[in-house]
Design an enzyme around this catalytic site. Sequence first.
Site, PDB file in Angstrom:
ATOM      1  N   ASP A   5       2.847 -61.293 -47.462  1.00 47.81           N
ATOM      2  CA  ASP A   5       4.098 -61.857 -46.967  1.00 47.81           C
ATOM      3  C   ASP A   5       4.703 -61.011 -45.855  1.00 47.81           C
ATOM      4  O   ASP A   5       5.236 -59.925 -46.114  1.00 47.81           O
ATOM      5  CB  ASP A   5       5.064 -61.970 -48.153  1.00 47.81           C
ATOM      6  CG  ASP A   5       6.429 -62.487 -47.756  1.00 47.81           C
ATOM      7  OD1 ASP A   5       6.540 -63.130 -46.694  1.00 47.81           O
ATOM      8  OD2 ASP A   5       7.388 -62.264 -48.520  1.00 47.81           O
ATOM      9  N   ASP A  55       6.603 -65.793 -40.474  1.00 51.97           N
ATOM     10  CA  ASP A  55       6.695 -65.473 -41.897  1.00 51.97           C
ATOM     11  C   ASP A  55       5.558 -66.124 -42.682  1.00 51.97           C
ATOM     12  O   ASP A  55       5.599 -67.315 -42.989  1.00 51.97           O
ATOM     13  CB  ASP A  55       8.045 -65.950 -42.430  1.00 51.97           C
ATOM     14  CG  ASP A  55       8.296 -65.548 -43.871  1.00 51.97           C
ATOM     15  OD1 ASP A  55       7.402 -64.939 -44.484  1.00 51.97           O
ATOM     16  OD2 ASP A  55       9.379 -65.840 -44.383  1.00 51.97           O
TER      17      ASP A  55
END
Length: 507
Positions: A100, A287
């Site tokens: 992430d 992201d």
Amino acid sequence: MGTRSVALVLLAAVLLQALLPASAAEGLVRIALKKRPIDQNGRVAARLSAEERQRLLGGANSLGSDGEGDIIALKNYMNAQYFGEIGVGTPAQKFTVIFDTGSSNLWVPSAKCYFSIACYFHSRYKSGQSSTYKKNGKPAAIQYGTGSIAGFFSEDSVTVGDLVVKDQEFIEATKEPGLTFMVAKFDGILGLGFQEISVGNAVPVWYNMVEQGLISDPVFSFWFNRHADEGEGGEIVFGGMDPSHYKGDHTYVPVTQKGYWQFNMGDVLVDGKSTGFCAGGCAAIADSGTSLLAGPTAIITEINEKIGAAGVVSQECKSVVSQYGQQILDLLLAETQPAKICSRVGLCTFDGAHGVGAGIRSVVDDEAGKSNGGLQSDPMCNACEMAVVWMQNQLAQNKTQDVILNYINQLCERLPSPMGESSVDCASLKSMPNIAFTIGGKKFSLKPDQYILKVGEGPAAQCISGFTAMDIPPPRGPLWILGDVFMGAYHTVFDYGKLRVGFAESA
């Protein structure tokens, strides 16, 4: 050393290079990603997560501008499709994690997680079985849109591909409340963001890779294989990038604010036409931990209308159009500064930069006894500001006043669901427009089959929009979060050495 000895040494070096795996020879470390399709359990969990997020934000789909970790609190991992495997401890205990770039901590469930049912559905770290474990014990908690996790810090070796990162600080999660983590397809999260947003100021895994000299070039890159069925779904490459993963050259933009991989983005176009909202510039974040594309409600609503996505009717929006629509149009035609219009009609208070609801105050979390940094949203003020954006855009296209007011009224019926998911007709994909984002002066276009997600197969298949609404107020916003929908279409390079992000068409 004689000539013959030198020749033998060189020959041995050549043979050794030939025997090395390609990735080692290139100085690259590859982590295979598995892709799992979105299923009904994931959708239910995503909706539950959205409800938790709404409660977190006091019922408003927005957040405050103070605090570096605020955007993490909005993250929803439940529709995530891409996972990789790491090891923690010696010998390595295996965990499936989301890599992430929108957070910075590593956490996995702990064997000491006794009272959260979710922990029993996932692999759990057993410190007593690791010879390299070091006790830390500092408490830790992270609030996500998917719920919160809490536990304590420990230190151990972390295996990522062929690399072993020593003395890595990570969180042993002992509490994973709520149903969402129970149905999650991952065990934990490995954050690849900057230390500035790391809970407990823990040094991220990526920093330690660089610091411990485990990679030659401080760069990592993502390639998502959007065409793969369930199985191998892509690759993260640490130490550089694989030319077979992309076409042409990358367009690079500088990181404008460390914490997230944040950069400046220009206009968003629907079917080649400007939406106007980001013409003066918006912030954006690349992201990998967000499955969809999140952006300002005003633009997502326009996109919803163009792609026929099911939305929700906003009575506040309709009230603004019926009661103030003509007045707003007149002020725009009189060249009143757009940011001041909603205060002029009495729906917002102008703070010197933009309109804010007259009733704005900090939202206090009674249970925690502290502010969550959010703002109480004023629906009429928000609706007015969206109407101004939409009307500006229509006036720029030389539409008549009647057409504009009618169009704005239609948009009031297409507002994105606060639950974050908008359904579309699978049979209409061919008639949907391309959506383009301007980054580094170049337009990066998404086709309908790239931004529409299909759930299931055959006649029972359902389609959902890859766009979801999220309003981040100034000075942090307006902000876009470019998740897997975008990164699947465009190979993404995270250059830590030069503090920049690069995009090129995925191969």
